[in-house]
Design a protein around this motif. Sequence first.
Motif, PDB file in Angstrom:
ATOM      1  N   ARG A 283       0.838  -1.209   0.000  1.00 44.15           N
ATOM      2  CA  ARG A 283       0.000   0.000   0.000  1.00 44.15           C
ATOM      3  C   ARG A 283       0.871   1.258   0.000  1.00 44.15           C
ATOM      4  N   ARG A 284       1.977   1.216   0.739  1.00 44.21           N
ATOM      5  CA  ARG A 284       2.884   2.367   0.777  1.00 44.21           C
ATOM      6  C   ARG A 284       3.514   2.587  -0.597  1.00 44.21           C
ATOM      7  N   LEU A 285       3.894   1.502  -1.260  1.00 45.12           N
ATOM      8  CA  LEU A 285       4.491   1.615  -2.599  1.00 45.12           C
ATOM      9  C   LEU A 285       3.506   2.263  -3.562  1.00 45.12           C
ATOM     10  N   TRP A 286       2.290   1.714  -3.638  1.00 51.57           N
ATOM     11  CA  TRP A 286       1.300   2.225  -4.595  1.00 51.57           C
ATOM     12  C   TRP A 286       0.953   3.673  -4.263  1.00 51.57           C
ATOM     13  N   SER A 287       0.726   3.962  -2.988  1.00 48.01           N
ATOM     14  CA  SER A 287       0.320   5.309  -2.586  1.00 48.01           C
ATOM     15  C   SER A 287       1.425   6.321  -2.832  1.00 48.01           C
ATOM     16  N   GLY A 288       2.686   5.926  -2.572  1.00 46.39           N
ATOM     17  CA  GLY A 288       3.789   6.858  -2.793  1.00 46.39           C
ATOM     18  C   GLY A 288       3.959   7.207  -4.252  1.00 46.39           C
ATOM     19  N   VAL A 289       3.866   6.216  -5.128  1.00 46.39           N
ATOM     20  CA  VAL A 289       3.977   6.477  -6.558  1.00 46.39           C
ATOM     21  C   VAL A 289       2.818   7.345  -7.025  1.00 46.39           C
ATOM     22  N   ARG A 290       1.621   7.020  -6.573  1.00 45.91           N
ATOM     23  CA  ARG A 290       0.442   7.784  -6.983  1.00 45.91           C
ATOM     24  C   ARG A 290       0.528   9.233  -6.504  1.00 45.91           C
ATOM     25  N   ALA A 291       1.000   9.429  -5.273  1.00 45.70           N
ATOM     26  CA  ALA A 291       1.087  10.789  -4.724  1.00 45.70           C
ATOM     27  C   ALA A 291       2.053  11.639  -5.542  1.00 45.70           C
ATOM     28  N   THR A 292       3.191  11.061  -5.928  1.00 42.73           N
ATOM     29  CA  THR A 292       4.164  11.807  -6.734  1.00 42.73           C
ATOM     30  C   THR A 292       3.586  12.159  -8.098  1.00 42.73           C
ATOM     31  N   CYS A 293       2.890  11.203  -8.722  1.00 46.03           N
ATOM     32  CA  CYS A 293       2.282  11.468 -10.023  1.00 46.03           C
ATOM     33  C   CYS A 293       1.248  12.590  -9.942  1.00 46.03           C
ATOM     34  N   GLU A 294       0.513  12.638  -8.850  1.00 46.74           N
ATOM     35  CA  GLU A 294      -0.544  13.647  -8.702  1.00 46.74           C
ATOM     36  C   GLU A 294       0.002  15.054  -8.512  1.00 46.74           C
ATOM     37  N   LEU A 295       1.303  15.187  -8.231  1.00 47.56           N
ATOM     38  CA  LEU A 295       1.900  16.520  -8.135  1.00 47.56           C
ATOM     39  C   LEU A 295       1.912  17.226  -9.485  1.00 47.56           C
ATOM     40  N   GLY A 296       1.864  16.427 -10.578  1.00 44.24           N
ATOM     41  CA  GLY A 296       1.946  17.026 -11.902  1.00 44.24           C
ATOM     42  C   GLY A 296       0.872  18.061 -12.143  1.00 44.24           C
ATOM     43  N   GLU A 297      -0.356  17.757 -11.760  1.00 35.93           N
ATOM     44  CA  GLU A 297      -1.464  18.699 -11.989  1.00 35.93           C
ATOM     45  C   GLU A 297      -1.278  19.965 -11.176  1.00 35.93           C
ATOM     46  N   GLN A 298      -0.770  19.826  -9.941  1.00 36.15           N
ATOM     47  CA  GLN A 298      -0.586  21.005  -9.091  1.00 36.15           C
ATOM     48  C   GLN A 298       0.567  21.875  -9.577  1.00 36.15           C
ATOM     49  N   MET A 299       1.637  21.240 -10.035  1.00 37.88           N
ATOM     50  CA  MET A 299       2.840  22.000 -10.381  1.00 37.88           C
ATOM     51  C   MET A 299       2.829  22.538 -11.800  1.00 37.88           C
ATOM     52  N   PHE A 300       2.121  21.869 -12.708  1.00 39.72           N
ATOM     53  CA  PHE A 300       2.240  22.219 -14.120  1.00 39.72           C
ATOM     54  C   PHE A 300       0.877  22.381 -14.788  1.00 39.72           C
ATOM     55  N   THR A 301      -0.054  22.987 -14.097  1.00 39.45           N
ATOM     56  CA  THR A 301      -1.382  23.255 -14.666  1.00 39.45           C
ATOM     57  C   THR A 301      -1.240  24.038 -15.972  1.00 39.45           C
ATOM     58  N   GLY A 302      -1.963  23.588 -16.984  1.00 45.13           N
ATOM     59  CA  GLY A 302      -1.928  24.280 -18.267  1.00 45.13           C
ATOM     60  C   GLY A 302      -0.985  23.669 -19.271  1.00 45.13           C
ATOM     61  N   TYR A 303      -0.113  22.747 -18.813  1.00 43.07           N
ATOM     62  CA  TYR A 303       0.780  22.042 -19.723  1.00 43.07           C
ATOM     63  C   TYR A 303       0.197  20.668 -20.053  1.00 43.07           C
TER      64      TYR A 303
END
Length: 384
Positions: A283-303
């Motif tokens: 669960r930690r593995l899946w959640s950690g990977v998913r959390a990092t991927c979800e940063l994309g929308e916050q950091m690079f909105t509009g790209y």
Amino acid sequence: MDRYESPAFARLFFAYTGSPSSIGGQLTLASERRYATAPLIVATHGDLALYPGNGESPTIEGFRLSTRGFKELTAVSHLGPALASLAQVKELDPHGPWPAAAEELLAATRETRAANSPELWRDLVRIKSFSGREPAIAAMVDYACAVTEQYLEQSLADPSYLTAETVRRDALEGPSAELPVPLNRIMVATFYLFGMDLGHRLITWFDGLGLPWEETMVIIAGRQGRPTAGVTRDSNSVAGVIGAASRGRLPDANLLIAPHAPVFPTYDGSNLDAVSALEPEYRRLWSGVRATCELGEQMFTGYPRFEPARSGSELPAIDGPADWFALTSRLRLVLEDPRQLLSGAVTDFAARQLVDNGNNPAQLLVPGLDDEPYPLCIVQGEAS
């Protein structure tokens, strides 16, 4: 050589990563709590585990090494590659020990042929999805062994006969008057039968679970087949079956292939605790990977966002069970492409056909088995 490391920079590095108290560690833990109740499927090289969430015990479904008929089907699948490998060994080392290997293969093939029968497949191997096809499977195995025996006997009597050309002409390719069913077709048939049984059992299991696929987490953990295989979605047959079983409801982002993830021991009915023990790490593995991927929308909105390729499998499309050019081309491609699972040549095709036919194996036409002219035996190249 001495290596300088700035304490100040090290402190800055560890502020974000490297420990549970770091910002990155806290993000992983927060994501893990967020998905704590979601069902989690973990597939290893031989088993599937469903962790329901909220600390409930997992349920296990064996699907490869622990399943019926795996070695029997694989042994027959190997006949064509074994002959080709023997010819290559002889070419590379003409005076080496290849005759002893040929004698061993010949003896094992004869023993298998003697043990083979419809009753073996029906009463001992007892694969539910093969019901009604046991006589046809026995006839196919008898024929495959007879072709292999005949080729080996001639090679041992005349070593000059053993070449890549004669393996193709007299064993692999066809059909022809002398070779009504080539071993390439038998390789497709055995791979398809394996994929059909795998797909049928997993689709049945998943359907019985009634999973909320849109919220389900999936990890395919550890090595799948040869060391370089199954590391992409298109090359991983288990990923294809799970996708088919979800009827397209499983989001692409929810399935992770993790070759370096820990693998729980093969389930034997008594080691459920060992399977359960790895749930927090999964669960930690899946959640950690998913959390990092979800940063994309916050950091690079509009790209542009990442979208999985929609071009489909790198393997040729199969128009139907009689599309022998595509089916045989897949055999070559999975052999040459180190990313591919050898047995996955037609697993995706079998899984799709099962879904399209209500998961009823009796409704499928097995290429290389059904409607092939298998004689009961072959003696000196003549059917009898």
